[in-house]
Scaffold this active site. Structure first.
Site, PDB file in Angstrom:
ATOM      1  CG  HIS A   1      16.318  35.903 -57.991  1.00 59.68           C
ATOM      2  ND1 HIS A   1      17.404  35.120 -58.094  1.00 59.68           N
ATOM      3  CD2 HIS A   1      15.755  35.286 -57.118  1.00 59.68           C
ATOM      4  CE1 HIS A   1      17.578  34.192 -56.987  1.00 59.68           C
ATOM      5  NE2 HIS A   1      16.311  34.358 -56.513  1.00 59.68           N
TER       6      HIS A   1
ATOM      7  CE1 TYR B   1      25.474  34.211 -64.936  1.00 59.33           C
ATOM      8  CE2 TYR B   1      23.789  35.579 -63.578  1.00 59.33           C
ATOM      9  CZ  TYR B   1      24.124  34.373 -64.531  1.00 59.33           C
ATOM     10  OH  TYR B   1      23.093  33.703 -64.971  1.00 59.33           O
TER      11      TYR B   1
ATOM     12  N   PRO C   1      25.503  27.934 -70.974  1.00 61.67           N
ATOM     13  CG  PRO C   1      26.267  26.785 -68.907  1.00 61.67           C
ATOM     14  CD  PRO C   1      26.492  27.112 -70.326  1.00 61.67           C
TER      15      PRO C   1
ATOM     16  CE  LYS D   1      18.579  35.286 -72.436  1.00 61.95           C
ATOM     17  NZ  LYS D   1      17.403  35.500 -71.543  1.00 61.95           N
TER      18      LYS D   1
ATOM     19  CE1 TYR E   1      21.262  36.092 -66.682  1.00 62.16           C
ATOM     20  CE2 TYR E   1      19.175  36.553 -65.291  1.00 62.16           C
ATOM     21  CZ  TYR E   1      20.270  35.637 -65.436  1.00 62.16           C
ATOM     22  OH  TYR E   1      20.631  34.833 -64.661  1.00 62.16           O
TER      23      TYR E   1
END
Length: 391
Positions: free
Chosen positions: A72, A201, A293, A297, A385
């Site tokens: 992604h 998200y 979560p 990580k 990220y």
């Protein structure tokens, strides 16, 4: 038995460490309290940072991940009925994430170790550590009905939050930092085509939701819930209604439905112990730290830990250097705390807090709007990220 490094725990940290050590000619034995079937079938999501993908590739462990994982190049932040794409690759010089479940990583690591003749003792019971501040520490355990011991030069505690390793460090010699959250994640696995090409998200007045991909036919979805809730309170139709509400957009977007074949509730906490070493015991992975979560990580921190630890062991055995082992805790804690903060930031920005404080929601929306509008803010999210450089 005798080995150079005794490893407690056959999770990602322990298995990867053993593999990296073997490539450097350092012997190890792994002890695991669960069966092979248990560790390979425990379903957990997995977002792999660019650095983790690179490490697995360099170690010769990425063939199946390359075939079956999903790369992604961005994620979507969804709030106030609109989606806002964060261009991860464009903001980080081409870096990306790979969605590849943690249990699949474990399958690859177990196979690699066994194919190479590595020793993994599954279903070891009553594991105890002794002599940690002596030259030859010992691991005692029961295996196949017999009491056994492993004498080693060092012990790597990779046995998770509830394992014996961290508990073996005297309380007076460690500090444990912890924050428990008043919410958790309700997760489902569903037989359906992907609802989105990239992770979503979502922040909604009713709470957080996440759309993730497992394969072309299996999807992973989450929504914020009370961690003390009961799965039985959530029949399928109620789940779909909640996801539709939290993920709704002004253009009428809906998540693709299918047969739900797994449900579960995940509690959330932030946790770090300091230091990560005591005598000849070194902690790595979930034995040393837990992250919520939201920041994706957990497995990545474990990989970063053992990369540093494997290098330190290599230098000890090939060059007689002790400084990298002595500085292990200080080295990895810098990255750990950065990742802990990022995970907390993502969590606090996206979730509804139970106290219902109206100013908190306004703060969240202001932060989300800033990330959506500011290239500098979006780059900060993207860099963290996809993963900061491993030490």
């Amino acid at each position: 038995m005798r080995t150079q490094v005794g490893i407690v725990g056959a999770g990602p940290a322990g298995l990867l460490l053993s593999h990296l050590l073997a490539r450097q000619g350092v012997s190890s034995v792994i002890l695991e309290t669960r069966s092979r079937d248990e560790i390979e079938s425990t379903i957990r999501a997995g977002v792999l940072e660019q650095g983790t993908v690179d490490l697995l590739t360099e170690a010769g462990l990425a063939d199946r991940m390359r075939r079956e994982g999903h790369v992604h190049h961005g994620i979507e932040l969804r709030f106030e009925g609109q989606g806002h794409r964060v261009d991860l690759s464009g903001l980080t010089g081409g870096r990306a994430i790979t969605v590849y479940a943690q249990h699949e990583v474990i399958k690859d690591l177990v196979k690699a170790r066994l194919d190479a003749g590595g020793r993994i003792l599954f279903e070891a019971k009553d594991v105890r550590l002794s002599g940690l501040d002596e030259r030859t520490p010992r691991i005692s355990f029961l295996h196949e009905g017999r009491a056994q011991t492993i004498d080693c030069d060092f012990i790597a505690g990779c046995d998770g939050f509830h394992g014996v390793s961290r508990a073996s460090i005297p309380a007076a010699l460690k500090v444990e930092y912890e924050r428990k959250y008043d919410f958790g994640w309700f997760g489902i696995l569903v037989e359906a085509p992907p609802s989105s090409k990239e992770l979503i998200y979502a922040s909604h007045d009713r709470g957080f939701a996440l759309v993730s991909t497992r394969s072309e036919t299996i999807q992973r979805l989450y929504f914020q819930c009370d961690p003390k809730d009961d799965v039985a309170n959530w029949p399928d139709e109620r789940i779909w209604e909640e996801l539709d509400l939290r993920l709704s957009t002004e253009d009428g977007w809906r998540v693709k439905r299918g047969r739900i074949f797994q449900k579960g509730i995940i509690a959330m906490r932030s946790f770090v112990v300091e230091p990560l070493q005591y005598g000849r015991l070194f902690l790595a992975g979930d034995a040393a730290h837990i992250v919520p979560p939201t920041g994706a990580k957990g497995l990545n921190l474990a990989a970063a830990d053992v990369k540093v630890l494997a290098r330190a062991f290599e230098e000890h055995y090939t060059r007689g250097r002790s400084d990298l082992l002595e500085s292990y805790s200080a080295t990895v804690l810098k990255r750990i705390w950065r990742s802990e903060h990022f995970s907390w930031w993502m969590t606090s920005m996206l979730h509804r807090f139970p106290d219902g404080d109206p100013i908190q929601r306004r703060f969240q929306l202001a932060e989300l709007r800033n990330v959506a509008a500011s290239e500098a803010a979006a780059r900060l999210l993207a860099e963290n990220y996809v993963g900061l450089p491993m030490a």
